[in-house]
Design an enzyme around this catalytic site. Structure first.
Site, PDB file in Angstrom:
ATOM      1  N   TYR A 212      38.908  22.950  25.976  1.00  0.00           N
ATOM      2  CA  TYR A 212      37.605  22.527  26.503  1.00  0.00           C
ATOM      3  C   TYR A 212      37.589  21.019  26.761  1.00  0.00           C
ATOM      4  O   TYR A 212      37.121  20.565  27.803  1.00  0.00           O
ATOM      5  CB  TYR A 212      36.509  22.913  25.521  1.00  0.00           C
ATOM      6  CG  TYR A 212      35.109  22.696  26.052  1.00  0.00           C
ATOM      7  CD1 TYR A 212      34.535  23.596  26.937  1.00  0.00           C
ATOM      8  CD2 TYR A 212      34.374  21.596  25.652  1.00  0.00           C
ATOM      9  CE1 TYR A 212      33.255  23.400  27.423  1.00  0.00           C
ATOM     10  CE2 TYR A 212      33.089  21.384  26.135  1.00  0.00           C
ATOM     11  CZ  TYR A 212      32.521  22.290  27.012  1.00  0.00           C
ATOM     12  OH  TYR A 212      31.252  22.085  27.489  1.00  0.00           O
ATOM     13  N   LYS A 216      37.022  19.341  30.549  1.00  0.00           N
ATOM     14  CA  LYS A 216      35.888  18.494  30.894  1.00  0.00           C
ATOM     15  C   LYS A 216      36.313  17.069  31.241  1.00  0.00           C
ATOM     16  O   LYS A 216      35.685  16.418  32.090  1.00  0.00           O
ATOM     17  CB  LYS A 216      34.868  18.497  29.751  1.00  0.00           C
ATOM     18  CG  LYS A 216      34.181  19.854  29.571  1.00  0.00           C
ATOM     19  CD  LYS A 216      33.489  20.317  30.846  1.00  0.00           C
ATOM     20  CE  LYS A 216      32.694  21.595  30.663  1.00  0.00           C
ATOM     21  NZ  LYS A 216      31.973  22.019  31.891  1.00  0.00           N
TER      22      LYS A 216
END
Length: 331
Positions: A212, A216
């Protein structure tokens, strides 16, 4: 005298919020300033805590906006906010049933909403989405890339290849495809706003969420690269990095985080809340209002920026207990 008059208006604006003419008259009698400018300034006040329609309507009326990941949570609130402002909103999501429910909610409010099923990890699906909207409306004015998946909490050294690809494929590769396809349309029309939803994790990577974090951070890099390349065409590309927001995303992650610390979900939620300087979890509307700003003419001299909207929280990094990493089961 001008400065004093302005400060007096700020002190009085809530008292006179229901009487716009009274406020204007007070300005006219105290300040030597163009009356039209005063009216515009009063219109722009966010007296009731919402985005003033008077200040933004001209930016959004009949604008064509696509919002991916808009069947629920942040994406839906963004779509609804753009609809409130006057946009023709195209909701795009992979979940067919929820997508149709979201469209029904939007049109029930009197907004012009369309729904197109899309899988952002599939090139043909993304190309079809952009082509359909361009074919129906002749242009695309706003693109909000909000599609994403949550992560499963696990140590870096125990992260599976399957988990890595699941997160990266949607959050990063999907973002790339959407930006590439809509960027080509906006470059051709020489106008447009692209807004990518990243995360506080993009600038402050949290433990136990490597896929993650990388996805991002990549969203921010995509944003900055595309912003530089499309700047000569008058296209603005910016990102928003939300902090902790009350969504289904965190309904998934918080119990997993809590388990690594041996505390309850409720205790984990309170621990996060207490770490936020403004003292509360964020709301989906906090992000939607920021999108509205970036999609408006008020941000025309901004591109390649990553706006952190996190209640003053600047980081989420903390080392997990040693046993969590050491004893995590192998798969």
């Amino acid at each position: 005298m001008v400065i004093a008059g302005r400060f007096k208006c700020v002190r009085q604006r809530r008292v006179y919020a229901q009487n716009r003419q009274t406020i204007a008259q007070q300005f006219y009698s105290r300040i030597s300033i163009d009356k039209f400018a005063v009216s515009r300034m009063i219109d722009a006040l966010h007296i009731d805590g919402t985005i003033s329609r008077g200040a933004h309507m001209e930016d959004f009326q009949d604008r064509v906006a696509i919002v991916t990941g808009s069947a629920q949570s942040i994406g839906y609130t963004i779509a609804e906010t753009l609809g409130d402002a006057g946009c023709i909103v195209v909701l795009a999501d992979i979940r067919r049933d929820r997508l149709q429910e979201a469209r029904a909610k939007l049109t029930a409010k009197g907004h012009r909403g369309e729904a197109i099923e899309v899988d952002v990890t599939q090139e043909a699906s993304v190309k079809s989405l952009i082509a359909q909207v361009k074919g129906s409306h002749g242009r695309i004015d706003i693109m909000v890339n909000s599609a994403g998946v949550p992560f499963n909490v696990m140590p870096f050294i125990r992260t599976t290849t399957k988990e890595w690809h699941r997160v990266i494929d949607v959050n990063l590769f999907g973002m790339f495809l959407c930006c590439r396809e809509v960027g080509a349309v906006m470059a051709q029309q020489e106008s447009g706003k692209i807004i990518n939803i990243a995360s506080l994790n993009s600038v402050s990577p949290a433990a136990l969420s490597v896929a993650y974090n990388v996805s991002k951070a990549g969203v921010v890099s995509i944003t900055q690269t595309l912003a530089t390349e499309l700047a000569p065409f008058g296209v603005n590309v910016n990102a928003i990095s939300p902090g902790p927001i009350e969504t289904e995303f965190h309904d998934t992650v918080m119990p997993q985080r809590a388990a690594t610390l041996g505390i309850t979900r409720e205790a984990m939620i309170e621990r996060v809340r207490a770490s936020i300087p403004l003292g509360r979890w964020g709301k989906t509307s906090d992000i939607a209002k920021t999108v509205l700003f970036l999609a408006s003419s008020q941000s025309e001299w901004m591109t390649g920026q990553n706006l952190v909207v996190a209640g003053g929280l600047s980081g989420v990094s903390a080392a997990p207990p040693k046993h969590v990493v050491r004893d995590w089961p192998k798969e």
